[in-house]
Design a protein around this motif. Sequence first.
Motif, PDB file in Angstrom:
ATOM      1  N   VAL A  86       0.747  -1.328  -0.073  1.00  0.00           N
ATOM      2  CA  VAL A  86       0.209   0.096  -0.016  1.00  0.00           C
ATOM      3  C   VAL A  86       0.798   1.331   0.041  1.00  0.00           C
ATOM      4  CG1 VAL A  86      -2.052  -1.124   1.073  1.00  0.00           C
ATOM      5  CG2 VAL A  86       0.042  -0.073   2.523  1.00  0.00           C
ATOM      6  N   PHE A  87       2.137   1.120  -0.126  1.00  0.00           N
ATOM      7  CA  PHE A  87       3.113   2.258  -0.349  1.00  0.00           C
ATOM      8  C   PHE A  87       2.552   3.234  -1.449  1.00  0.00           C
ATOM      9  CE2 PHE A  87       6.817   4.596   0.031  1.00  0.00           C
ATOM     10  CZ  PHE A  87       7.168   5.016  -1.142  1.00  0.00           C
ATOM     11  N   MET A  88       2.227   4.375  -1.275  1.00  0.00           N
ATOM     12  CA  MET A  88       1.817   5.451  -2.158  1.00  0.00           C
ATOM     13  C   MET A  88       0.309   5.198  -2.354  1.00  0.00           C
ATOM     14  SD  MET A  88       4.337   7.630  -2.379  1.00  0.00           S
ATOM     15  CE  MET A  88       3.720   8.683  -3.949  1.00  0.00           C
ATOM     16  N   ILE A  89      -0.291   4.651  -2.021  1.00  0.00           N
ATOM     17  CA  ILE A  89      -1.656   4.259  -1.922  1.00  0.00           C
ATOM     18  C   ILE A  89      -2.828   4.907  -1.114  1.00  0.00           C
ATOM     19  CG2 ILE A  89      -3.393   2.310  -2.385  1.00  0.00           C
ATOM     20  CD1 ILE A  89      -1.236   2.485  -4.525  1.00  0.00           C
TER      21      ILE A  89
ATOM     22  N   ASP B 117      -4.154   9.478   3.093  1.00  0.00           N
ATOM     23  CA  ASP B 117      -3.419   9.380   2.167  1.00  0.00           C
ATOM     24  C   ASP B 117      -1.874   8.958   2.405  1.00  0.00           C
ATOM     25  OD1 ASP B 117      -2.482  12.845   2.296  1.00  0.00           O
ATOM     26  OD2 ASP B 117      -1.638  11.281   3.449  1.00  0.00           O
ATOM     27  N   SER B 118      -1.068   8.697   1.521  1.00  0.00           N
ATOM     28  CA  SER B 118       0.127   8.025   1.749  1.00  0.00           C
ATOM     29  C   SER B 118       1.121   8.624   2.753  1.00  0.00           C
ATOM     30  CB  SER B 118       1.067   7.915   0.211  1.00  0.00           C
ATOM     31  OG  SER B 118       1.336   9.036  -0.144  1.00  0.00           O
ATOM     32  N   GLY B 119       0.696   9.853   3.100  1.00  0.00           N
ATOM     33  CA  GLY B 119       1.565  10.697   4.143  1.00  0.00           C
ATOM     34  C   GLY B 119       1.106  10.796   5.474  1.00  0.00           C
ATOM     35  N   GLY B 120      -0.179   9.941   5.430  1.00  0.00           N
ATOM     36  CA  GLY B 120      -0.574   9.900   6.790  1.00  0.00           C
ATOM     37  C   GLY B 120      -1.611  10.879   7.122  1.00  0.00           C
TER      38      GLY B 120
ATOM     39  N   THR C 235     -11.422   6.751  13.772  1.00  0.00           N
ATOM     40  CA  THR C 235     -10.019   7.135  13.657  1.00  0.00           C
ATOM     41  C   THR C 235      -9.590   5.997  12.860  1.00  0.00           C
ATOM     42  OG1 THR C 235      -9.504   7.877  15.978  1.00  0.00           O
ATOM     43  CG2 THR C 235      -7.768   7.255  14.617  1.00  0.00           C
ATOM     44  N   ILE C 236      -8.944   6.654  11.748  1.00  0.00           N
ATOM     45  CA  ILE C 236      -8.334   5.830  10.573  1.00  0.00           C
ATOM     46  C   ILE C 236      -6.794   5.778  10.839  1.00  0.00           C
ATOM     47  CG2 ILE C 236      -8.386   7.640   8.827  1.00  0.00           C
ATOM     48  CD1 ILE C 236      -8.692   5.512   6.663  1.00  0.00           C
ATOM     49  N   SER C 237      -6.209   4.478  10.561  1.00  0.00           N
ATOM     50  CA  SER C 237      -4.900   4.590  10.760  1.00  0.00           C
ATOM     51  C   SER C 237      -4.557   3.445   9.704  1.00  0.00           C
ATOM     52  CB  SER C 237      -4.446   4.002  12.112  1.00  0.00           C
ATOM     53  OG  SER C 237      -5.303   2.821  12.289  1.00  0.00           O
ATOM     54  N   ARG C 238      -3.181   3.506   9.221  1.00  0.00           N
ATOM     55  CA  ARG C 238      -2.442   2.687   8.202  1.00  0.00           C
ATOM     56  C   ARG C 238      -1.192   2.246   8.730  1.00  0.00           C
ATOM     57  NH1 ARG C 238      -2.209   5.591   2.900  1.00  0.00           N
ATOM     58  NH2 ARG C 238      -0.621   3.743   2.283  1.00  0.00           N
ATOM     59  N   ASP C 239      -0.854   0.797   8.348  1.00  0.00           N
ATOM     60  CA  ASP C 239       0.517   0.300   8.673  1.00  0.00           C
ATOM     61  C   ASP C 239       0.855  -0.402   7.291  1.00  0.00           C
ATOM     62  OD1 ASP C 239       2.812  -1.264   9.171  1.00  0.00           O
ATOM     63  OD2 ASP C 239       1.726  -2.029  11.041  1.00  0.00           O
ATOM     64  N   ASP C 240       2.017   0.680   6.684  1.00  0.00           N
ATOM     65  CA  ASP C 240       2.396   0.300   5.355  1.00  0.00           C
ATOM     66  C   ASP C 240       3.244  -1.058   5.428  1.00  0.00           C
ATOM     67  OD1 ASP C 240       2.700   3.374   3.607  1.00  0.00           O
ATOM     68  OD2 ASP C 240       0.859   2.583   4.632  1.00  0.00           O
ATOM     69  N   GLY C 241       3.924  -1.204   6.520  1.00  0.00           N
ATOM     70  CA  GLY C 241       4.694  -2.460   6.831  1.00  0.00           C
ATOM     71  C   GLY C 241       3.752  -3.694   6.604  1.00  0.00           C
ATOM     72  N   LYS C 242       2.518  -3.803   7.270  1.00  0.00           N
ATOM     73  CA  LYS C 242       1.607  -4.700   7.147  1.00  0.00           C
ATOM     74  C   LYS C 242       0.705  -4.683   5.954  1.00  0.00           C
ATOM     75  CE  LYS C 242       1.926  -5.676  11.926  1.00  0.00           C
ATOM     76  NZ  LYS C 242       1.225  -5.724  13.585  1.00  0.00           N
TER      77      LYS C 242
END
Length: 127
Positions: free
Chosen positions: A28-31, A51-54, A67-74
């Motif tokens: 999901v990098f840059m997604i 967005d990709s910058g958080g 609250t939305i959150s992302r983990d690009d490593g996973k």
Amino acid sequence: QVQLEESGGGLVQAGGSTRLSCAASRSVFMITLGWYRQAPGKQRESVATIDSGGAANYAASVQGRFTISRDDGKNTVDLQMNSLKPEDTAVYYCHARYTYGPTASTFNGYYAGMDYWGKGTLVTVSS
């Protein structure tokens, strides 16, 4: 082929909390990632995007509660839902979109400008 799979949801009492998670089959990098919902008889609407910058954006109806959150490593995006209301009852869909390239270009398997959706998970909030 990009696939998104949601988990979580179910039946929750009003005022309660639940957490949704979505796993992507590709990086999901840059997604740009997001959560949408569709209540019975209504159109699908945006709940939250990140967005990709958080940087996150929320619908006015959920601001301060979700609250939305992302983990690009996973390769995951989560939605923490607090202070739930009966009107939050809906099928919640995970969404992904690569927004930075020209139309029809690809990045890590994502076509630029194309919407990718999960199958959805039902959240029912009882009063």
